[in-house]
Design a protein around this motif. Sequence first.
Motif, PDB file in Angstrom:
ATOM      1  N   LEU A 178     -46.388 -11.345 -55.006  1.00 59.70           N
ATOM      2  CA  LEU A 178     -45.580 -10.599 -54.044  1.00 59.70           C
ATOM      3  C   LEU A 178     -44.102 -10.906 -54.186  1.00 59.70           C
ATOM      4  O   LEU A 178     -43.255 -10.046 -53.989  1.00 59.70           O
ATOM      5  CB  LEU A 178     -46.040 -10.929 -52.624  1.00 59.70           C
ATOM      6  CG  LEU A 178     -47.462 -10.455 -52.272  1.00 59.70           C
ATOM      7  CD1 LEU A 178     -47.832 -10.956 -50.887  1.00 59.70           C
ATOM      8  CD2 LEU A 178     -47.566  -8.958 -52.344  1.00 59.70           C
TER       9      LEU A 178
ATOM     10  N   ILE B  78     -41.733  -8.714 -56.474  1.00 62.80           N
ATOM     11  CA  ILE B  78     -41.575  -7.281 -56.256  1.00 62.80           C
ATOM     12  C   ILE B  78     -40.592  -7.014 -55.139  1.00 62.80           C
ATOM     13  O   ILE B  78     -40.600  -7.671 -54.118  1.00 62.80           O
ATOM     14  CB  ILE B  78     -42.948  -6.652 -55.945  1.00 62.80           C
ATOM     15  CG1 ILE B  78     -43.864  -6.875 -57.148  1.00 62.80           C
ATOM     16  CG2 ILE B  78     -42.837  -5.192 -55.611  1.00 62.80           C
ATOM     17  CD1 ILE B  78     -45.261  -6.346 -56.955  1.00 62.80           C
TER      18      ILE B  78
ATOM     19  N   VAL C  27     -49.778   0.029 -46.874  1.00 59.26           N
ATOM     20  CA  VAL C  27     -50.123  -0.090 -48.285  1.00 59.26           C
ATOM     21  C   VAL C  27     -51.518   0.497 -48.453  1.00 59.26           C
ATOM     22  O   VAL C  27     -52.462   0.077 -47.782  1.00 59.26           O
ATOM     23  CB  VAL C  27     -50.097  -1.553 -48.756  1.00 59.26           C
ATOM     24  CG1 VAL C  27     -50.458  -1.637 -50.242  1.00 59.26           C
ATOM     25  CG2 VAL C  27     -48.714  -2.163 -48.522  1.00 59.26           C
TER      26      VAL C  27
ATOM     27  N   ASP D 220     -56.395  -1.620 -56.558  1.00 56.94           N
ATOM     28  CA  ASP D 220     -56.765  -2.725 -55.671  1.00 56.94           C
ATOM     29  C   ASP D 220     -57.986  -3.469 -56.196  1.00 56.94           C
ATOM     30  O   ASP D 220     -58.700  -2.983 -57.097  1.00 56.94           O
ATOM     31  CB  ASP D 220     -56.972  -2.247 -54.235  1.00 56.94           C
ATOM     32  CG  ASP D 220     -58.205  -1.379 -54.046  1.00 56.94           C
ATOM     33  OD1 ASP D 220     -58.906  -1.075 -55.036  1.00 56.94           O
ATOM     34  OD2 ASP D 220     -58.477  -0.981 -52.894  1.00 56.94           O
TER      35      ASP D 220
ATOM     36  N   ILE E 186     -56.209  -7.700 -52.810  1.00 59.89           N
ATOM     37  CA  ILE E 186     -54.852  -7.361 -53.261  1.00 59.89           C
ATOM     38  C   ILE E 186     -54.804  -5.873 -53.585  1.00 59.89           C
ATOM     39  O   ILE E 186     -55.705  -5.332 -54.236  1.00 59.89           O
ATOM     40  CB  ILE E 186     -54.429  -8.181 -54.493  1.00 59.89           C
ATOM     41  CG1 ILE E 186     -54.306  -9.661 -54.140  1.00 59.89           C
ATOM     42  CG2 ILE E 186     -53.090  -7.680 -55.038  1.00 59.89           C
ATOM     43  CD1 ILE E 186     -53.943 -10.542 -55.310  1.00 59.89           C
ATOM     44  N   SER E 187     -53.746  -5.202 -53.128  1.00 62.01           N
ATOM     45  CA  SER E 187     -53.507  -3.803 -53.470  1.00 62.01           C
ATOM     46  C   SER E 187     -52.056  -3.629 -53.885  1.00 62.01           C
ATOM     47  O   SER E 187     -51.147  -4.159 -53.235  1.00 62.01           O
ATOM     48  CB  SER E 187     -53.813  -2.888 -52.280  1.00 62.01           C
ATOM     49  OG  SER E 187     -53.587  -1.528 -52.620  1.00 62.01           O
ATOM     50  N   VAL E 188     -51.838  -2.898 -54.969  1.00 61.34           N
ATOM     51  CA  VAL E 188     -50.500  -2.643 -55.504  1.00 61.34           C
ATOM     52  C   VAL E 188     -50.284  -1.134 -55.569  1.00 61.34           C
ATOM     53  O   VAL E 188     -51.115  -0.406 -56.110  1.00 61.34           O
ATOM     54  CB  VAL E 188     -50.320  -3.265 -56.901  1.00 61.34           C
ATOM     55  CG1 VAL E 188     -48.916  -2.973 -57.438  1.00 61.34           C
ATOM     56  CG2 VAL E 188     -50.574  -4.766 -56.864  1.00 61.34           C
ATOM     57  N   ASN E 189     -49.184  -0.664 -54.984  1.00 60.89           N
ATOM     58  CA  ASN E 189     -48.815   0.760 -54.995  1.00 60.89           C
ATOM     59  C   ASN E 189     -47.440   0.918 -55.645  1.00 60.89           C
ATOM     60  O   ASN E 189     -46.411   0.885 -54.955  1.00 60.89           O
ATOM     61  CB  ASN E 189     -48.740   1.332 -53.581  1.00 60.89           C
ATOM     62  CG  ASN E 189     -50.023   1.269 -52.778  1.00 60.89           C
ATOM     63  OD1 ASN E 189     -50.052   1.657 -51.633  1.00 60.89           O
ATOM     64  ND2 ASN E 189     -51.114   0.759 -53.358  1.00 60.89           N
TER      65      ASN E 189
ATOM     66  N   ASN F  82     -45.028  -0.919 -53.170  1.00 59.76           N
ATOM     67  CA  ASN F  82     -45.615  -1.561 -52.001  1.00 59.76           C
ATOM     68  C   ASN F  82     -46.736  -2.476 -52.473  1.00 59.76           C
ATOM     69  O   ASN F  82     -47.471  -2.125 -53.392  1.00 59.76           O
ATOM     70  CB  ASN F  82     -46.202  -0.535 -51.022  1.00 59.76           C
ATOM     71  CG  ASN F  82     -45.268   0.597 -50.642  1.00 59.76           C
ATOM     72  OD1 ASN F  82     -45.731   1.639 -50.213  1.00 59.76           O
ATOM     73  ND2 ASN F  82     -43.971   0.426 -50.813  1.00 59.76           N
ATOM     74  N   VAL F  83     -46.902  -3.618 -51.828  1.00 62.58           N
ATOM     75  CA  VAL F  83     -47.937  -4.581 -52.211  1.00 62.58           C
ATOM     76  C   VAL F  83     -48.543  -5.199 -50.966  1.00 62.58           C
ATOM     77  O   VAL F  83     -47.833  -5.480 -49.991  1.00 62.58           O
ATOM     78  CB  VAL F  83     -47.360  -5.710 -53.105  1.00 62.58           C
ATOM     79  CG1 VAL F  83     -48.442  -6.734 -53.447  1.00 62.58           C
ATOM     80  CG2 VAL F  83     -46.769  -5.142 -54.374  1.00 62.58           C
ATOM     81  N   LYS F  84     -49.860  -5.398 -51.009  1.00 66.60           N
ATOM     82  CA  LYS F  84     -50.553  -6.047 -49.898  1.00 66.60           C
ATOM     83  C   LYS F  84     -51.483  -7.124 -50.431  1.00 66.60           C
ATOM     84  O   LYS F  84     -52.162  -6.936 -51.441  1.00 66.60           O
ATOM     85  CB  LYS F  84     -51.374  -5.030 -49.105  1.00 66.60           C
ATOM     86  CG  LYS F  84     -52.244  -5.648 -48.019  1.00 66.60           C
ATOM     87  CD  LYS F  84     -52.927  -4.580 -47.187  1.00 66.60           C
ATOM     88  CE  LYS F  84     -53.767  -5.205 -46.087  1.00 66.60           C
ATOM     89  NZ  LYS F  84     -54.273  -4.191 -45.133  1.00 66.60           N
TER      90      LYS F  84
ATOM     91  N   GLU G 268     -47.621  -7.985 -46.291  1.00 67.12           N
ATOM     92  CA  GLU G 268     -47.370  -6.657 -46.848  1.00 67.12           C
ATOM     93  C   GLU G 268     -45.885  -6.534 -47.171  1.00 67.12           C
ATOM     94  O   GLU G 268     -45.051  -6.873 -46.343  1.00 67.12           O
ATOM     95  CB  GLU G 268     -47.773  -5.560 -45.854  1.00 67.12           C
ATOM     96  CG  GLU G 268     -49.238  -5.546 -45.513  1.00 67.12           C
ATOM     97  CD  GLU G 268     -49.600  -4.511 -44.474  1.00 67.12           C
ATOM     98  OE1 GLU G 268     -50.760  -4.498 -44.023  1.00 67.12           O
ATOM     99  OE2 GLU G 268     -48.709  -3.703 -44.097  1.00 67.12           O
TER     100      GLU G 268
END
Length: 253
Positions: free
Chosen positions: A12, A15, A27, A145, A153-156, A177-179, A193
Amino acid sequence: MKRLLSLLILLLSLIELKAQDNYEIQVYGAETVEKGRTMLELHSNYTANGSITGSNGELPDNHVVHETIEITHGWTPWFETGFYFFNSIGNDGRTAYVGSHIRPRVAAPLSWNWPFGVSISTEFGFQKKQFSANTTTLEIRPIIDKKWHRLYISVNPTLEKSFVGPDANRGMIFSPNVKGSYDITKAVALGLEYYGSTGPFFHYYPYQQEEQQLFIATDLNVSPNWEFNGGIGSGFTDNTDKLIFKMIVGRRF
């Protein structure tokens, strides 16, 4: 567990991020709404410490509540369409309709057995110029994700394009965006987030002109028919609102 959390924090921290104009602060996960079902969501966001003077003809957002209604329907196991209705409630109690977006999204079917969840959404719509100087916009949002036991973890890596407004000639703007979250119990997950905007590719904004926010957030998973996400966010640059409270409540039908 400590190694996984350290890896998450490192990921995280690499970014830089954007707050989606404080209407839909979320996210995305890769999963789409099930075929034949509809998700109704209410996004409620309160800017406790934001801009007190507008720019580019926009109204200030300090002490303003944004209420967004999102309706998403699943057409197939891998295709959905979402509709957004943005609304703003000023600190004088004045309520205004802001604009609407449509968002088709496709996902990699589960039958492909990919090691990650993958989908891509395209969101197009308009908003009134007093609320957003860029009145007609397109968003392209790849979504990746993965869940490892309790860690998610999710990355947009989102791309945004304005067709009308001050950013119309600036090309695609990078707004990742990252979660990352960790299941404390079966029903409660805590996490971080990030939202931001670094500017057009190869012509990035100076640091203080970028938008960067970090939210501490929680997800409640008490029923497969309901979703809840809430958090407190802080901005780190001059161009970012300093304190925002957000809440998402969703119901599947």
